[in-house]
Design a protein around this motif. Structure first.
Motif, mmCIF file in Angstrom:
data_model
loop_
_atom_site.group_PDB
_atom_site.id
_atom_site.type_symbol
_atom_site.label_atom_id
_atom_site.label_comp_id
_atom_site.label_asym_id
_atom_site.label_seq_id
_atom_site.Cartn_x
_atom_site.Cartn_y
_atom_site.Cartn_z
ATOM 1 N N ARG A 124 3.523 9.748 -43.179
ATOM 2 C CA ARG A 124 3.358 10.508 -44.430
ATOM 3 C C ARG A 124 3.162 11.201 -45.109
ATOM 4 N NH1 ARG A 124 -1.864 6.147 -43.079
ATOM 5 N NH2 ARG A 124 -0.732 5.158 -41.567
ATOM 6 N N LEU A 125 3.951 11.360 -45.991
ATOM 7 C CA LEU A 125 4.613 12.815 -46.610
ATOM 8 C C LEU A 125 2.902 13.039 -47.782
ATOM 9 C CD1 LEU A 125 7.496 12.675 -48.724
ATOM 10 C CD2 LEU A 125 6.916 13.977 -46.349
ATOM 11 N N GLY A 184 3.284 19.101 -46.666
ATOM 12 C CA GLY A 184 3.552 18.708 -45.062
ATOM 13 C C GLY A 184 3.786 16.879 -45.002
ATOM 14 N N GLY A 185 3.403 16.361 -43.453
ATOM 15 C CA GLY A 185 2.792 15.010 -43.076
ATOM 16 C C GLY A 185 1.906 15.102 -41.937
ATOM 17 N N THR A 217 7.900 26.235 -42.766
ATOM 18 C CA THR A 217 8.473 25.205 -43.963
ATOM 19 C C THR A 217 8.032 24.295 -44.103
ATOM 20 O OG1 THR A 217 10.630 24.194 -43.316
ATOM 21 C CG2 THR A 217 10.931 26.789 -44.212
ATOM 22 N N TRP A 218 7.315 23.925 -43.176
ATOM 23 C CA TRP A 218 6.686 22.482 -43.211
ATOM 24 C C TRP A 218 5.155 22.684 -41.900
ATOM 25 C CZ3 TRP A 218 7.159 18.699 -46.117
ATOM 26 C CH2 TRP A 218 6.402 17.325 -46.108
ATOM 27 N N PHE A 219 4.446 21.497 -42.534
ATOM 28 C CA PHE A 219 3.059 21.805 -41.623
ATOM 29 C C PHE A 219 3.229 20.055 -40.810
ATOM 30 C CE2 PHE A 219 0.923 20.576 -45.131
ATOM 31 C CZ PHE A 219 -0.362 20.168 -44.934
ATOM 32 N N PHE A 228 -1.505 10.492 -50.037
ATOM 33 C CA PHE A 228 -0.315 11.076 -49.114
ATOM 34 C C PHE A 228 0.018 9.260 -50.049
ATOM 35 C CE2 PHE A 228 -4.165 12.498 -47.925
ATOM 36 C CZ PHE A 228 -3.620 13.252 -46.740
ATOM 37 N N ASP A 229 2.051 10.178 -49.497
ATOM 38 C CA ASP A 229 2.880 8.360 -49.820
ATOM 39 C C ASP A 229 3.734 8.361 -48.214
ATOM 40 O OD1 ASP A 229 2.771 8.782 -52.475
ATOM 41 O OD2 ASP A 229 4.383 10.749 -52.391
ATOM 42 N N LYS A 230 3.369 7.060 -47.738
ATOM 43 C CA LYS A 230 4.285 6.622 -46.200
ATOM 44 C C LYS A 230 5.557 6.432 -46.726
ATOM 45 C CE LYS A 230 3.938 3.051 -43.036
ATOM 46 N NZ LYS A 230 2.659 2.486 -42.074
#
Length: 118
Positions: free
Chosen positions: A41-42, A52-53, A6-8, A30-32
């Motif tokens: 960061r998202l 992801g992040g 569900t995430w990378f 990107f959002d810190k």
């Protein structure tokens, strides 16, 4: 949903360079996150969906891109992985971020992550 990818994550010691590269290549923004213990960061896709992040390793881990599987219990999954011949590389349980997570290596040495949102 537990036991699904569900995430990378893209991990690097040059997060600004990675932001430029992936931002220009795919149109990601990107959002810190907050002022927690990690520089994380998202990653947002065009249109605003997050999936992801981007993790600043600060040189503590090699650069990598990994998938993350959501699990019901990080501690139990780490123990089960080790019983199957895997290795726990790093884990963070009960951190301020509200997510328990771990990096594991499978029996071939491939890195992947597991997590549970609290």
């Amino acid at each position: 949903m537990d036991n699904t990818v569900t995430w990378f994550e893209v991990a690097t010691d040059d997060p600004e360079g990675a932001e430029r590269f992936y931002g220009e290549l795919f149109g990601w923004s990107f959002d810190k996150g907050g002022d927690g213990p990690l520089d994380y960061r998202l990653i947002n896709y065009p249109g605003g969906q997050s999936g992801g992040g981007l993790f600043n390793t600060k040189g503590d881990l090699p650069a990598h891109a990994v998938f993350h599987v959501q699990v019901a219990d990080v501690e139990a999954s780490c123990a089960k992985s080790e019983s199957l011949g895997g290795k726990v590389v790093m884990k963070m349980i009960g951190a301020d971020a509200g997510t328990d997570f771990a990096y594991l290596r499978d029996v071939s040495g491939s890195l992947f992550g597991i997590f549970r949102r609290r």
